[in-house]
Design a protein around this motif. Structure first.
Motif, PDB file in Angstrom:
ATOM      1  N   ALA A  27       0.807  -1.215   0.000  1.00  9.02           N
ATOM      2  CA  ALA A  27       0.000   0.000   0.000  1.00  9.02           C
ATOM      3  C   ALA A  27       0.839   1.263   0.000  1.00  9.02           C
ATOM      4  N   ASN A  28       2.059   1.206   0.496  1.00 12.39           N
ATOM      5  CA  ASN A  28       2.914   2.394   0.559  1.00 12.39           C
ATOM      6  C   ASN A  28       3.998   2.397  -0.499  1.00 12.39           C
ATOM      7  N   VAL A  29       3.877   1.545  -1.503  1.00  5.98           N
ATOM      8  CA  VAL A  29       4.875   1.437  -2.572  1.00  5.98           C
ATOM      9  C   VAL A  29       4.339   2.094  -3.839  1.00  5.98           C
ATOM     10  N   LEU A  30       5.209   2.856  -4.510  1.00  6.39           N
ATOM     11  CA  LEU A  30       4.860   3.514  -5.765  1.00  6.39           C
ATOM     12  C   LEU A  30       5.650   2.871  -6.907  1.00  6.39           C
ATOM     13  N   LEU A  31       4.983   2.637  -8.040  1.00  2.39           N
ATOM     14  CA  LEU A  31       5.624   2.016  -9.194  1.00  2.39           C
ATOM     15  C   LEU A  31       5.922   3.061 -10.259  1.00  2.39           C
ATOM     16  N   ASP A  32       7.076   2.937 -10.886  1.00  4.33           N
ATOM     17  CA  ASP A  32       7.408   3.804 -12.013  1.00  4.33           C
ATOM     18  C   ASP A  32       6.452   3.547 -13.170  1.00  4.33           C
ATOM     19  N   GLY A  33       6.302   4.528 -14.042  1.00  2.86           N
ATOM     20  CA  GLY A  33       5.333   4.432 -15.125  1.00  2.86           C
ATOM     21  C   GLY A  33       5.534   3.254 -16.052  1.00  2.86           C
ATOM     22  N   GLU A  34       6.791   2.866 -16.298  1.00  2.00           N
ATOM     23  CA  GLU A  34       7.087   1.776 -17.232  1.00  2.00           C
ATOM     24  C   GLU A  34       7.088   0.409 -16.567  1.00  2.00           C
ATOM     25  N   GLY A  46      10.431  -7.210  -9.298  1.00  4.22           N
ATOM     26  CA  GLY A  46      10.945  -5.905  -9.673  1.00  4.22           C
ATOM     27  C   GLY A  46      12.092  -5.510  -8.762  1.00  4.22           C
ATOM     28  N   SER A  47      12.536  -4.262  -8.889  1.00 10.89           N
ATOM     29  CA  SER A  47      13.631  -3.716  -8.079  1.00 10.89           C
ATOM     30  C   SER A  47      13.084  -2.625  -7.178  1.00 10.89           C
ATOM     31  N   LEU A  48      13.382  -2.733  -5.893  1.00 12.39           N
ATOM     32  CA  LEU A  48      12.892  -1.755  -4.919  1.00 12.39           C
ATOM     33  C   LEU A  48      13.967  -0.720  -4.632  1.00 12.39           C
ATOM     34  N   TYR A  49      13.606   0.547  -4.765  1.00 14.00           N
ATOM     35  CA  TYR A  49      14.491   1.658  -4.436  1.00 14.00           C
ATOM     36  C   TYR A  49      13.930   2.340  -3.192  1.00 14.00           C
ATOM     37  N   TYR A  50      14.732   2.415  -2.153  1.00 18.78           N
ATOM     38  CA  TYR A  50      14.277   3.038  -0.913  1.00 18.78           C
ATOM     39  C   TYR A  50      14.537   4.545  -0.927  1.00 18.78           C
ATOM     40  N   ILE A  51      13.618   5.287  -0.313  1.00 15.92           N
ATOM     41  CA  ILE A  51      13.711   6.742  -0.212  1.00 15.92           C
ATOM     42  C   ILE A  51      13.970   7.115   1.246  1.00 15.92           C
ATOM     43  N   GLY A  52      14.856   8.086   1.478  1.00 12.83           N
ATOM     44  CA  GLY A  52      15.080   8.593   2.827  1.00 12.83           C
ATOM     45  C   GLY A  52      16.222   7.940   3.567  1.00 12.83           C
ATOM     46  N   ALA A  53      17.230   7.440   2.832  1.00 16.23           N
ATOM     47  CA  ALA A  53      18.360   6.770   3.484  1.00 16.23           C
ATOM     48  C   ALA A  53      19.135   7.711   4.401  1.00 16.23           C
ATOM     49  N   GLU A  54      19.058   9.009   4.144  1.00 15.63           N
ATOM     50  CA  GLU A  54      19.810   9.984   4.931  1.00 15.63           C
ATOM     51  C   GLU A  54      19.066  10.449   6.187  1.00 15.63           C
ATOM     52  N   ASP A  55      17.863   9.932   6.430  1.00 18.45           N
ATOM     53  CA  ASP A  55      17.048  10.442   7.529  1.00 18.45           C
ATOM     54  C   ASP A  55      17.506   9.971   8.904  1.00 18.45           C
ATOM     55  N   SER A  56      18.164   8.803   8.992  1.00 18.84           N
ATOM     56  CA  SER A  56      18.646   8.292  10.277  1.00 18.84           C
ATOM     57  C   SER A  56      19.625   7.166  10.028  1.00 18.84           C
ATOM     58  N   ALA A  57      20.348   6.770  11.087  1.00 21.56           N
ATOM     59  CA  ALA A  57      21.258   5.634  10.961  1.00 21.56           C
ATOM     60  C   ALA A  57      20.486   4.364  10.634  1.00 21.56           C
ATOM     61  N   ILE A  97      10.832  -0.744 -11.590  1.00 15.73           N
ATOM     62  CA  ILE A  97      11.231   0.013 -10.399  1.00 15.73           C
ATOM     63  C   ILE A  97      10.033   0.313  -9.501  1.00 15.73           C
ATOM     64  N   ALA A  98      10.197  -0.017  -8.218  1.00 19.86           N
ATOM     65  CA  ALA A  98       9.240   0.373  -7.175  1.00 19.86           C
ATOM     66  C   ALA A  98       9.971   1.225  -6.150  1.00 19.86           C
ATOM     67  N   ARG A  99       9.262   2.133  -5.507  1.00 19.58           N
ATOM     68  CA  ARG A  99       9.891   3.040  -4.533  1.00 19.58           C
ATOM     69  C   ARG A  99       9.093   3.034  -3.232  1.00 19.58           C
ATOM     70  N   GLU A 100       9.850   3.039  -2.132  1.00 16.80           N
ATOM     71  CA  GLU A 100       9.232   2.987  -0.803  1.00 16.80           C
ATOM     72  C   GLU A 100      10.074   3.796   0.176  1.00 16.80           C
ATOM     73  N   ARG A 101       9.420   4.448   1.136  1.00 14.70           N
ATOM     74  CA  ARG A 101      10.145   5.227   2.137  1.00 14.70           C
ATOM     75  C   ARG A 101      10.614   4.320   3.254  1.00 14.70           C
ATOM     76  N   LEU A 102      11.848   4.551   3.706  1.00 15.18           N
ATOM     77  CA  LEU A 102      12.462   3.739   4.744  1.00 15.18           C
ATOM     78  C   LEU A 102      11.890   4.018   6.126  1.00 15.18           C
ATOM     79  N   VAL A 103      11.966   3.016   6.996  1.00 16.35           N
ATOM     80  CA  VAL A 103      11.670   3.185   8.413  1.00 16.35           C
ATOM     81  C   VAL A 103      12.860   3.881   9.066  1.00 16.35           C
ATOM     82  N   THR A 104      12.613   4.895   9.880  1.00 14.90           N
ATOM     83  CA  THR A 104      13.707   5.670  10.465  1.00 14.90           C
ATOM     84  C   THR A 104      13.905   5.433  11.959  1.00 14.90           C
TER      85      THR A 104
END
Length: 376
Positions: free
Chosen positions: A133-140, A159-170, A241-248
């Motif tokens: 539910a919290n994953v976004l897919l690229d248009g292609e 597919g391949s998952l790309y995480y967002i927000g790697a810089e938000d916490s250790a 490509i799928a994108r998801e925000r990381l747990v911080t």
């Protein structure tokens, strides 16, 4: 002298075991030959996209916009969602987009495995695409994923998952690094035959291969492994490509890993008869990437005890100095919000959570329902 040799051997074996999934296993994979795909001409298969949600109202506007974009590009794409008794209006948000998504409401908290089975039973597409539910897919993503089914031997595509927000916490940084390693391992496994299991962010299978399973298992692993058990290939598409925000937050990540590990080991026990009948190379992959990693925390614990006992036998002062040094590093890491010491603590926490989850499952307990992490 003999005792020192035994302790040194135990320490060395533990170090090898901890490093195996991330160092030795990838090196061995690269030595294996490539298994090519054999695509044929023909129209792409029809597809149904499925996802389950529980209290994801915050993610729904972006998710629904993403689905609308995919539907515009692929008008024949069927989209189905299961609401697992949300209390924050998630189901109502999805229901308001009835021309885009077909919503099934659960009887209460039933769990993702139950929900996915309901959706799969309703789906009409030749290929079932699973996402979160919290994953976004690229248009292609959809067209590239379906293109891989031109090979009749391909039964499932990740597919391949790309995480967002790697810089938000250790915690997020360590999670991002771990997942980049995981993605590379899947790429190599795919090149050499089969990937050994998928996660729920983005994967698909031919609907005819969808298995029957109890609600208590990890459905992502169970469903994807059904492809391998059927003698078809489970491959990975780098360009899907799928994108998801990381747990911080550490507490969120710890609970998530305990839950996943408990369900993964419970699923392993359920699948054991079929796992034992796999080809030797697939059994090797499964053991290297999953079983060895599940017990990484135990290897660290045993190795630490062996190192401490060896240091004590060599010199009590050496043992005391080493213990104080480790304690100081952990204290700094616990207090730090970023940096190498904080990352070290997060790695150890991840291993501890995984081991706790496996131990929990070994006693017969598992986790059926889930709660979304609040720190995404």
């Amino acid at each position: 002298m003999a005792t020192n040799l035994i302790l040194g051997t135990v320490l060395l074996l533990c170090l090898i075991a901890v490093a195996w999934p991330f160092l030795f296993y990838p090196l061995l994979l690269r030595a294996l030959p490539t298994v090519p795909e054999a695509p044929v001409d023909g129209p792409p298969p029809t597809a149904s996209l499925l996802f389950c949600a529980y209290n994801e109202a915050g993610a729904m506007p972006e998710k629904l916009a993403n689905l609308a974009m995919l539907k515009q590009r692929h008008p024949a794409l069927e989209i189905l969602a299961f609401d697992d008794g949300s209390s924050d209006g998630t189901g109502d948000l999805i229901a308001a987009q009835g021309d885009l998504v077909t919503l099934l409401r659960g009887p209460g908290r039933s769990g993702k495995a139950y929900g996915m089975k309901q959706l799969a039973a309703r789906a009409r597409g030749e290929v079932l695409i699973f996402t979160d539910a919290n994953v976004l897919l690229d248009g292609e993503a959809v067209e590239r994923l379906l293109a891989r089914y031109a090979d009749s031997e391909v039964g499932g595509v990740l597919g391949s998952l790309y995480y967002i927000g790697a810089e938000d916490s250790a915690t997020a940084s360590v999670g991002s690094l771990y997942w980049r390693i995981e993605e590379r391992l899947k790429d190599e496994e795919s090149r050499t035959g089969n990937v050994l299991g998928a996660d729920g962010s983005i994967f698909s299978i031919r609907r005819s291969l969808y298995p029957d399973f109890p609600d208590s298992v990890l459905d992502d692993l169970t469903v994807s492994m059904a492809v391998v058990f059927a003698g078809k290939r489970l491959v990975k598409a780098k360009d899907v490509i799928a994108r998801e925000r990381l747990v911080t937050a550490r507490k969120d990540e710890y609970r998530r890993k305990v839950r996943i590990a408990a369900r993964a080991w419970h699923t392993h026990a359920h699948l054991r008869p079929q796992l034992q009948r796999m080809a030797a190379v697939d059994r090797f992959k499964y053991a290297s990437r999953k079983i060895v990693r599940w017990f990484g925390g135990l290897f660290i614990l045993v190795g630490a005890v062996a190192a401490g006992a060896l240091a004590m036998r060599m010199s009590p002062s050496l043992y005391l100095a080493g213990a104080l040094c480790v304690a100081l590093l952990l204290w700094i890491g616990v207090r730090a919000k970023s940096g190498p010491f904080a990352a070290l603590v997060d790695v150890l926490i991840a291993y501890a959570a995984t081991l706790q989850g496996v131990a929990k499952a070994m006693t017969g307990r598992t986790v059926t329902v889930w709660n979304p992490a609040q720190s995404r």
